[in-house]
Design a protein around this motif. Structure first.
Motif, PDB file in Angstrom:
ATOM      1  N   PRO A 176      -1.690 -15.995  10.796  1.00  0.00           N
ATOM      2  CA  PRO A 176      -1.228 -17.377  10.649  1.00  0.00           C
ATOM      3  C   PRO A 176      -2.073 -18.159   9.642  1.00  0.00           C
ATOM      4  CG  PRO A 176      -1.416 -16.785  12.967  1.00  0.00           C
ATOM      5  CD  PRO A 176      -2.047 -15.669  12.176  1.00  0.00           C
ATOM      6  N   ARG A 177      -1.431 -19.102   8.979  1.00  0.00           N
ATOM      7  CA  ARG A 177      -2.145 -19.978   8.040  1.00  0.00           C
ATOM      8  C   ARG A 177      -3.193 -20.777   8.801  1.00  0.00           C
ATOM      9  NH1 ARG A 177      -1.300 -18.431   2.795  1.00  0.00           N
ATOM     10  NH2 ARG A 177       0.905 -18.292   2.324  1.00  0.00           N
ATOM     11  N   MET A 178      -4.342 -20.966   8.172  1.00  0.00           N
ATOM     12  CA  MET A 178      -5.449 -21.654   8.807  1.00  0.00           C
ATOM     13  C   MET A 178      -5.384 -23.168   8.643  1.00  0.00           C
ATOM     14  SD  MET A 178      -8.566 -19.072   7.879  1.00  0.00           S
ATOM     15  CE  MET A 178      -8.023 -18.644   6.232  1.00  0.00           C
ATOM     16  N   ALA A 179      -4.548 -23.641   7.701  1.00  0.00           N
ATOM     17  CA  ALA A 179      -4.512 -25.078   7.415  1.00  0.00           C
ATOM     18  C   ALA A 179      -3.141 -25.462   6.875  1.00  0.00           C
ATOM     19  CB  ALA A 179      -5.594 -25.422   6.391  1.00  0.00           C
ATOM     20  N   ASN A 180      -2.922 -26.756   6.826  1.00  0.00           N
ATOM     21  CA  ASN A 180      -1.743 -27.315   6.164  1.00  0.00           C
ATOM     22  C   ASN A 180      -2.116 -27.612   4.721  1.00  0.00           C
ATOM     23  OD1 ASN A 180       0.036 -27.857   8.584  1.00  0.00           O
ATOM     24  ND2 ASN A 180      -1.782 -29.015   9.168  1.00  0.00           N
ATOM     25  N   VAL A 181      -1.134 -27.528   3.834  1.00  0.00           N
ATOM     26  CA  VAL A 181      -1.343 -27.893   2.432  1.00  0.00           C
ATOM     27  C   VAL A 181      -0.190 -28.809   2.037  1.00  0.00           C
ATOM     28  CG1 VAL A 181      -1.552 -27.071   0.064  1.00  0.00           C
ATOM     29  CG2 VAL A 181      -2.539 -25.735   1.941  1.00  0.00           C
ATOM     30  N   GLU A 182      -0.540 -30.034   1.667  1.00  0.00           N
ATOM     31  CA  GLU A 182       0.442 -31.073   1.375  1.00  0.00           C
ATOM     32  C   GLU A 182       0.296 -31.559  -0.061  1.00  0.00           C
ATOM     33  OE1 GLU A 182       1.776 -35.234   3.476  1.00  0.00           O
ATOM     34  OE2 GLU A 182      -0.369 -34.821   3.310  1.00  0.00           O
ATOM     35  N   ALA A 183       1.413 -31.822  -0.700  1.00  0.00           N
ATOM     36  CA  ALA A 183       1.406 -32.350  -2.062  1.00  0.00           C
ATOM     37  C   ALA A 183       0.962 -33.808  -2.055  1.00  0.00           C
ATOM     38  CB  ALA A 183       2.789 -32.213  -2.684  1.00  0.00           C
ATOM     39  N   MET A 184      -0.061 -34.119  -2.827  1.00  0.00           N
ATOM     40  CA  MET A 184      -0.530 -35.497  -2.984  1.00  0.00           C
ATOM     41  C   MET A 184       0.176 -36.177  -4.155  1.00  0.00           C
ATOM     42  SD  MET A 184      -4.589 -34.989  -2.266  1.00  0.00           S
ATOM     43  CE  MET A 184      -4.920 -36.753  -2.279  1.00  0.00           C
ATOM     44  N   SER A 185       0.799 -35.365  -4.982  1.00  0.00           N
ATOM     45  CA  SER A 185       1.608 -35.829  -6.104  1.00  0.00           C
ATOM     46  C   SER A 185       2.716 -34.793  -6.266  1.00  0.00           C
ATOM     47  CB  SER A 185       0.758 -35.926  -7.385  1.00  0.00           C
ATOM     48  OG  SER A 185       0.242 -34.653  -7.728  1.00  0.00           O
ATOM     49  N   ASN A 186       3.666 -35.055  -7.120  1.00  0.00           N
ATOM     50  CA  ASN A 186       4.672 -34.027  -7.385  1.00  0.00           C
ATOM     51  C   ASN A 186       3.969 -32.840  -8.035  1.00  0.00           C
ATOM     52  OD1 ASN A 186       6.740 -35.580  -6.329  1.00  0.00           O
ATOM     53  ND2 ASN A 186       7.273 -36.463  -8.301  1.00  0.00           N
ATOM     54  N   CYS A 187       4.256 -31.649  -7.539  1.00  0.00           N
ATOM     55  CA  CYS A 187       3.531 -30.451  -7.970  1.00  0.00           C
ATOM     56  C   CYS A 187       4.492 -29.364  -8.437  1.00  0.00           C
ATOM     57  CB  CYS A 187       2.723 -29.873  -6.800  1.00  0.00           C
ATOM     58  SG  CYS A 187       1.438 -30.953  -6.170  1.00  0.00           S
ATOM     59  N   VAL A 188       3.961 -28.511  -9.286  1.00  0.00           N
ATOM     60  CA  VAL A 188       4.618 -27.261  -9.647  1.00  0.00           C
ATOM     61  C   VAL A 188       3.660 -26.145  -9.256  1.00  0.00           C
ATOM     62  CG1 VAL A 188       5.473 -25.799 -11.518  1.00  0.00           C
ATOM     63  CG2 VAL A 188       5.932 -28.266 -11.550  1.00  0.00           C
ATOM     64  N   VAL A 189       4.158 -25.216  -8.449  1.00  0.00           N
ATOM     65  CA  VAL A 189       3.361 -24.063  -8.033  1.00  0.00           C
ATOM     66  C   VAL A 189       4.144 -22.791  -8.334  1.00  0.00           C
ATOM     67  CG1 VAL A 189       2.134 -25.330  -6.216  1.00  0.00           C
ATOM     68  CG2 VAL A 189       4.222 -24.072  -5.652  1.00  0.00           C
ATOM     69  N   TRP A 190       3.404 -21.709  -8.484  1.00  0.00           N
ATOM     70  CA  TRP A 190       3.986 -20.388  -8.717  1.00  0.00           C
ATOM     71  C   TRP A 190       3.506 -19.473  -7.599  1.00  0.00           C
ATOM     72  CZ3 TRP A 190       7.215 -19.341 -12.868  1.00  0.00           C
ATOM     73  CH2 TRP A 190       7.304 -20.347 -13.836  1.00  0.00           C
ATOM     74  N   GLY A 191       4.434 -18.903  -6.857  1.00  0.00           N
ATOM     75  CA  GLY A 191       4.093 -18.070  -5.724  1.00  0.00           C
ATOM     76  C   GLY A 191       4.050 -16.592  -6.067  1.00  0.00           C
ATOM     77  N   LEU A 192       3.078 -15.913  -5.506  1.00  0.00           N
ATOM     78  CA  LEU A 192       2.968 -14.455  -5.607  1.00  0.00           C
ATOM     79  C   LEU A 192       2.949 -13.905  -4.191  1.00  0.00           C
ATOM     80  CD1 LEU A 192       2.514 -11.802  -7.189  1.00  0.00           C
ATOM     81  CD2 LEU A 192       0.042 -12.260  -7.009  1.00  0.00           C
ATOM     82  N   ARG A 193       4.028 -13.260  -3.792  1.00  0.00           N
ATOM     83  CA  ARG A 193       4.120 -12.665  -2.455  1.00  0.00           C
ATOM     84  C   ARG A 193       3.378 -11.336  -2.438  1.00  0.00           C
ATOM     85  NH1 ARG A 193       6.667 -14.594   1.236  1.00  0.00           N
ATOM     86  NH2 ARG A 193       7.264 -12.656   2.260  1.00  0.00           N
ATOM     87  N   ALA A 194       2.839 -10.992  -1.277  1.00  0.00           N
ATOM     88  CA  ALA A 194       2.091  -9.740  -1.133  1.00  0.00           C
ATOM     89  C   ALA A 194       2.951  -8.537  -1.525  1.00  0.00           C
ATOM     90  CB  ALA A 194       1.571  -9.595   0.291  1.00  0.00           C
ATOM     91  N   ALA A 195       4.231  -8.570  -1.200  1.00  0.00           N
ATOM     92  CA  ALA A 195       5.115  -7.448  -1.557  1.00  0.00           C
ATOM     93  C   ALA A 195       5.224  -7.283  -3.065  1.00  0.00           C
ATOM     94  CB  ALA A 195       6.501  -7.654  -0.937  1.00  0.00           C
ATOM     95  N   ARG A 196       5.214  -8.396  -3.799  1.00  0.00           N
ATOM     96  CA  ARG A 196       5.272  -8.322  -5.265  1.00  0.00           C
ATOM     97  C   ARG A 196       3.954  -7.807  -5.840  1.00  0.00           C
ATOM     98  NH1 ARG A 196      10.373 -10.179  -7.170  1.00  0.00           N
ATOM     99  NH2 ARG A 196       9.601  -9.055  -8.965  1.00  0.00           N
ATOM    100  N   LEU A 197       2.861  -8.171  -5.193  1.00  0.00           N
ATOM    101  CA  LEU A 197       1.560  -7.636  -5.597  1.00  0.00           C
ATOM    102  C   LEU A 197       1.532  -6.129  -5.395  1.00  0.00           C
ATOM    103  CD1 LEU A 197      -1.330  -8.122  -6.598  1.00  0.00           C
ATOM    104  CD2 LEU A 197      -1.971  -8.555  -4.210  1.00  0.00           C
ATOM    105  N   ASP A 198       2.144  -5.644  -4.312  1.00  0.00           N
ATOM    106  CA  ASP A 198       2.240  -4.199  -4.077  1.00  0.00           C
ATOM    107  C   ASP A 198       3.007  -3.520  -5.203  1.00  0.00           C
ATOM    108  OD1 ASP A 198       0.883  -4.609  -1.705  1.00  0.00           O
ATOM    109  OD2 ASP A 198       2.672  -4.428  -0.438  1.00  0.00           O
ATOM    110  N   GLU A 199       4.090  -4.144  -5.672  1.00  0.00           N
ATOM    111  CA  GLU A 199       4.859  -3.603  -6.805  1.00  0.00           C
ATOM    112  C   GLU A 199       3.983  -3.526  -8.049  1.00  0.00           C
ATOM    113  OE1 GLU A 199       8.472  -5.792  -7.580  1.00  0.00           O
ATOM    114  OE2 GLU A 199       8.842  -6.025  -5.432  1.00  0.00           O
TER     115      GLU A 199
END
Length: 155
Positions: A97-120
């Motif tokens: 489980p995630r240890m904390a919450n992460v909230e946008a303080m401004s409008n954000c752009v993020v790029w996600g890397l899933r563990a399954a894609r890292l395996d690829e």
């Protein structure tokens, strides 16, 4: 997929917990198809404490606050992250489980890397995958030490 703003943000972040690897343009090109772009509006949660998610995010633009919701009323702010930071790195190492919450303080752009894609990526480019894992582990180690030194509760 244009990652130029993300590459610049990661390369120029000056923070103790900055993502260490300085990836080449070729490495970013190999990584690009494995990343998913997300726009997060101010006030929305990117990560929710106690949810299980195997994704690490690179913050291209904006700022995020990391906070822990305690069992007693109230919350405890752990950190504020700026452009170029990574968040959710622990998700690459285990289905916990995630240890904390992460909230946008401004409008954000993020790029996600899933563990399954890292395996690829590990199959196609083991050296690059190892560099990403080392970078994520380095961030995790710095943040864990800082939280322990401040006696911040992590769950």
């Amino acid at each position: 997929m244009d990652l130029s703003a993300l590459k610049e943000a990661v390369a120029t972040l000056n923070a103790d917990d900055a993502f260490g690897p300085r990836l080449s343009d070729e490495a970013w090109e190999a990584l690009a198809p494995l990343l998913t772009r997300h726009e997060i509006r101010v006030g929305h949660l990117l990560l929710k404490q106690d949810e299980v998610d195997a994704t690490m995010y690179f913050l291209e633009r904006g700022s995020l606050q990391v906070f822990v919701t305690r069992s007693a009323p109230g919350t405890h702010r752990v950190a504020i992250l700026r452009s170029g930071s990574v968040v959710g790195e622990a998700g690459l190492f285990g289905r916990t489980p995630r240890m904390a919450n992460v909230e946008a303080m401004s409008n954000c752009v993020v790029w996600g890397l899933r563990a399954a894609r890292l395996d690829e990526l590990a199959v196609r480019s083991p050296a690059l995958a190892l560099e990403l894992v080392r970078g994520a582990a380095g961030v995790l180690a710095v943040r864990t030490r800082a939280n322990l030194e401040r006696a911040v509760p992590l769950s």
